[in-house]
Design a protein around this motif. Structure first.
Motif, PDB file in Angstrom:
ATOM      1  N   ILE A   1     -21.607 -15.111  14.022  1.00 21.39           N
ATOM      2  CA  ILE A   1     -22.545 -15.792  15.029  1.00 21.39           C
ATOM      3  C   ILE A   1     -21.367 -16.588  16.034  1.00 21.39           C
ATOM      4  CG2 ILE A   1     -24.414 -16.174  13.271  1.00 21.39           C
ATOM      5  CD1 ILE A   1     -23.783 -19.134  13.234  1.00 21.39           C
ATOM      6  N   GLU A   2     -22.182 -16.701  17.083  1.00 21.33           N
ATOM      7  CA  GLU A   2     -21.568 -17.439  18.160  1.00 21.33           C
ATOM      8  C   GLU A   2     -22.412 -18.543  18.979  1.00 21.33           C
ATOM      9  OE1 GLU A   2     -18.767 -15.624  20.987  1.00 21.33           O
ATOM     10  OE2 GLU A   2     -20.424 -16.419  22.623  1.00 21.33           O
ATOM     11  N   LEU A   3     -21.846 -19.789  18.718  1.00 21.24           N
ATOM     12  CA  LEU A   3     -23.026 -20.868  19.503  1.00 21.24           C
ATOM     13  C   LEU A   3     -22.376 -21.267  20.850  1.00 21.24           C
ATOM     14  CD1 LEU A   3     -25.321 -23.171  19.037  1.00 21.24           C
ATOM     15  CD2 LEU A   3     -23.579 -24.611  18.059  1.00 21.24           C
TER      16      LEU A   3
ATOM     17  N   PHE B   1     -34.007 -14.307  11.397  1.00 19.00           N
ATOM     18  CA  PHE B   1     -34.259 -13.449  12.383  1.00 19.00           C
ATOM     19  C   PHE B   1     -32.997 -12.616  13.208  1.00 19.00           C
ATOM     20  CE2 PHE B   1     -34.893 -12.562  16.984  1.00 19.00           C
ATOM     21  CZ  PHE B   1     -36.327 -11.835  16.897  1.00 19.00           C
ATOM     22  N   LEU B   2     -32.018 -13.109  13.261  1.00 19.83           N
ATOM     23  CA  LEU B   2     -30.886 -12.463  13.870  1.00 19.83           C
ATOM     24  C   LEU B   2     -30.203 -11.609  12.934  1.00 19.83           C
ATOM     25  CD1 LEU B   2     -29.268 -15.582  15.963  1.00 19.83           C
ATOM     26  CD2 LEU B   2     -30.420 -13.387  16.682  1.00 19.83           C
ATOM     27  N   GLN B   3     -30.443 -11.722  11.542  1.00 21.31           N
ATOM     28  CA  GLN B   3     -29.926 -10.962  10.359  1.00 21.31           C
ATOM     29  C   GLN B   3     -28.428 -11.276  10.315  1.00 21.31           C
ATOM     30  OE1 GLN B   3     -31.088  -6.759  11.817  1.00 21.31           O
ATOM     31  NE2 GLN B   3     -32.687  -6.961  10.157  1.00 21.31           N
ATOM     32  N   SER B   4     -28.204 -12.403  10.204  1.00 20.11           N
ATOM     33  CA  SER B   4     -26.907 -13.080  10.251  1.00 20.11           C
ATOM     34  C   SER B   4     -26.618 -13.183   8.612  1.00 20.11           C
ATOM     35  CB  SER B   4     -26.706 -14.236  11.009  1.00 20.11           C
ATOM     36  OG  SER B   4     -25.507 -15.077  10.827  1.00 20.11           O
ATOM     37  N   SER B   5     -24.946 -13.064   8.663  1.00 16.77           N
ATOM     38  CA  SER B   5     -24.733 -13.328   7.070  1.00 16.77           C
ATOM     39  C   SER B   5     -24.436 -14.636   6.935  1.00 16.77           C
ATOM     40  CB  SER B   5     -23.208 -12.435   6.971  1.00 16.77           C
ATOM     41  OG  SER B   5     -22.331 -13.016   7.814  1.00 16.77           O
ATOM     42  N   VAL B   6     -24.491 -15.527   7.870  1.00 17.98           N
ATOM     43  CA  VAL B   6     -24.125 -16.972   7.847  1.00 17.98           C
ATOM     44  C   VAL B   6     -25.604 -17.615   7.157  1.00 17.98           C
ATOM     45  CG1 VAL B   6     -23.806 -19.181   9.103  1.00 17.98           C
ATOM     46  CG2 VAL B   6     -22.619 -17.255   9.717  1.00 17.98           C
ATOM     47  N   LYS B   7     -25.339 -18.429   6.330  1.00 22.85           N
ATOM     48  CA  LYS B   7     -26.312 -19.005   5.430  1.00 22.85           C
ATOM     49  C   LYS B   7     -26.092 -20.698   5.386  1.00 22.85           C
ATOM     50  CE  LYS B   7     -27.503 -14.961   4.089  1.00 22.85           C
ATOM     51  NZ  LYS B   7     -29.019 -14.566   4.881  1.00 22.85           N
ATOM     52  N   ILE B   8     -26.958 -21.487   5.540  1.00 24.57           N
ATOM     53  CA  ILE B   8     -26.924 -22.740   5.198  1.00 24.57           C
ATOM     54  C   ILE B   8     -27.490 -22.950   3.735  1.00 24.57           C
ATOM     55  CG2 ILE B   8     -27.836 -25.140   6.041  1.00 24.57           C
ATOM     56  CD1 ILE B   8     -28.649 -23.776   8.846  1.00 24.57           C
ATOM     57  N   ASN B   9     -26.622 -23.348   2.978  1.00 23.61           N
ATOM     58  CA  ASN B   9     -26.777 -23.537   1.411  1.00 23.61           C
ATOM     59  C   ASN B   9     -27.228 -25.309   1.273  1.00 23.61           C
ATOM     60  OD1 ASN B   9     -26.481 -20.809   0.935  1.00 23.61           O
ATOM     61  ND2 ASN B   9     -24.244 -21.155   0.553  1.00 23.61           N
ATOM     62  N   THR B  10     -28.055 -25.222   0.417  1.00 25.89           N
ATOM     63  CA  THR B  10     -28.437 -26.629   0.020  1.00 25.89           C
ATOM     64  C   THR B  10     -27.724 -27.134  -1.365  1.00 25.89           C
ATOM     65  OG1 THR B  10     -30.574 -26.415   0.653  1.00 25.89           O
ATOM     66  CG2 THR B  10     -30.209 -28.334  -0.640  1.00 25.89           C
TER      67      THR B  10
ATOM     68  N   TYR C   1     -25.573 -30.499   2.662  1.00 25.73           N
ATOM     69  CA  TYR C   1     -25.811 -28.898   3.324  1.00 25.73           C
ATOM     70  C   TYR C   1     -24.436 -28.481   3.536  1.00 25.73           C
ATOM     71  CZ  TYR C   1     -30.668 -30.050   3.827  1.00 25.73           C
ATOM     72  OH  TYR C   1     -32.003 -30.592   3.789  1.00 25.73           O
ATOM     73  N   VAL C   2     -24.118 -27.230   3.343  1.00 22.01           N
ATOM     74  CA  VAL C   2     -22.793 -26.718   3.583  1.00 22.01           C
ATOM     75  C   VAL C   2     -23.082 -25.072   4.415  1.00 22.01           C
ATOM     76  CG1 VAL C   2     -22.449 -25.415   1.544  1.00 22.01           C
ATOM     77  CG2 VAL C   2     -20.567 -25.901   2.812  1.00 22.01           C
ATOM     78  N   LEU C   3     -22.334 -25.067   5.331  1.00 22.83           N
ATOM     79  CA  LEU C   3     -22.652 -23.632   6.172  1.00 22.83           C
ATOM     80  C   LEU C   3     -21.543 -22.674   5.605  1.00 22.83           C
ATOM     81  CD1 LEU C   3     -24.380 -22.643   8.539  1.00 22.83           C
ATOM     82  CD2 LEU C   3     -22.301 -23.024  10.049  1.00 22.83           C
ATOM     83  N   GLU C   4     -22.087 -21.647   5.056  1.00 18.80           N
ATOM     84  CA  GLU C   4     -21.080 -20.562   4.701  1.00 18.80           C
ATOM     85  C   GLU C   4     -21.427 -19.105   5.317  1.00 18.80           C
ATOM     86  OE1 GLU C   4     -21.629 -20.447   0.358  1.00 18.80           O
ATOM     87  OE2 GLU C   4     -20.728 -22.514   0.158  1.00 18.80           O
ATOM     88  N   ALA C   5     -20.207 -18.505   5.558  1.00 17.39           N
ATOM     89  CA  ALA C   5     -20.386 -17.219   6.089  1.00 17.39           C
ATOM     90  C   ALA C   5     -19.834 -16.041   5.168  1.00 17.39           C
ATOM     91  CB  ALA C   5     -19.531 -17.021   7.447  1.00 17.39           C
ATOM     92  N   ALA C   6     -20.293 -14.800   5.111  1.00 19.93           N
ATOM     93  CA  ALA C   6     -20.023 -13.858   4.215  1.00 19.93           C
ATOM     94  C   ALA C   6     -18.612 -13.420   4.705  1.00 19.93           C
ATOM     95  CB  ALA C   6     -20.916 -12.549   4.119  1.00 19.93           C
ATOM     96  N   SER C   7     -17.565 -13.139   3.761  1.00 23.24           N
ATOM     97  CA  SER C   7     -16.168 -12.670   4.059  1.00 23.24           C
ATOM     98  C   SER C   7     -16.333 -11.432   4.315  1.00 23.24           C
ATOM     99  CB  SER C   7     -15.223 -13.032   2.812  1.00 23.24           C
ATOM    100  OG  SER C   7     -15.766 -12.518   1.768  1.00 23.24           O
TER     101      SER C   7
END
Length: 225
Positions: free
Chosen positions: A133-135, A204-213, A219-225
């Motif tokens: 993702i890009e913000l 919706f964007l089908q991103s691999s980035v997840k906001i984990n509880t 919360y922690v933001l994690e992206a699939a490697s």
């Protein structure tokens, strides 16, 4: 990003606030030195705009105090034209820059961006990236794999905060202080609502980035490697 304006000229303070809000900064304004110091010591701000001549406590004294407390928040001093000794004192005590009144909007915004870059923050004009993702915080746009969504300001600020903290856990209290301010009436459910909004948009964007509880922590933001 959150900016504190400490300026006793109320019309100028309000004008500065409106200018910065149009650039998608979150802004708090106080008009006296003692309240300015209290807010600054909360350590929730990314940058301080600090007038030198203030009622209650002058700007130089505020600067000395926050540096003595170990806070490295970037500080831009607002000075009257010709106050050379005050500018020198401010820089000596740890100010990052100064702007002499009257100043142009363009100059002020450029100095703010420069101060934030020196701190190592990503300024609003830049894109923040993690995983796929890009913000774009300047235009409140979230992009993934060629698809783009528009965010509201609080969503953008929340995602920016999570990205900036990388793999660190961010508590609900930290989110409230950063996005709404330490004296806000916002509650944990406000945070949960915006976390839910962001999760739906990432899905919706089908991103691999997840906001984990992290239960009981945040919360922690994690992206699939």
């Amino acid at each position: 990003m959150r900016i504190l304006i400490v300026e006793d000229e109320e019309n100028l303070a309000e004008a500065l606030s409106q200018i910065l809000k149009k650039q998608n900064y979150s802004v708090d304004v106080v008009n006296d030195g003692e309240e300015g110091l209290d807010n600054a010591l909360s350590d929730i701000y990314d940058l301080l705009l600090l007038d030198i001549m203030l009622p209650g406590m002058d700007g130089i004294s505020i600067l000395k105090r926050i540096r003595a407390e170990g806070l490295a928040t970037p500080v831009i001093m607002l000075t009257a034209k010709g106050e050379v000794p005050d500018r020198i004192a401010g820089l000596d005590y740890g100010a990052d820059d100064y702007v002499a009144k009257p100043f142009s909007t363009g100059e002020l915004l450029a100095r703010i961006r420069a101060a934030l870059r020196r701190k190592g923050e990503v300024v609003p004009e830049d894109a923040l990236r993690i995983g796929d993702i890009e913000l774009n915080t300047a235009h409140l746009k979230l992009t993934c794999k060629g698809k783009e969504l528009k965010l509201i300001l609080k969503e953008s600020e929340l995602l920016e905060l999570l990205i900036s903290r990388k793999q660190a856990v961010t508590s609900k209290e930290q989110i409230i202080e950063k996005l709404w301010g330490f004296d806000s009436d916002a509650e944990h459910n406000n945070v949960e609502v915006y976390i839910s909004f962001l999760r739906k948009k990432l899905t919706f964007l089908q991103s691999s980035v997840k906001i984990n509880t992290i239960r009981g922590v945040g919360y922690v933001l994690e992206a699939a490697s």
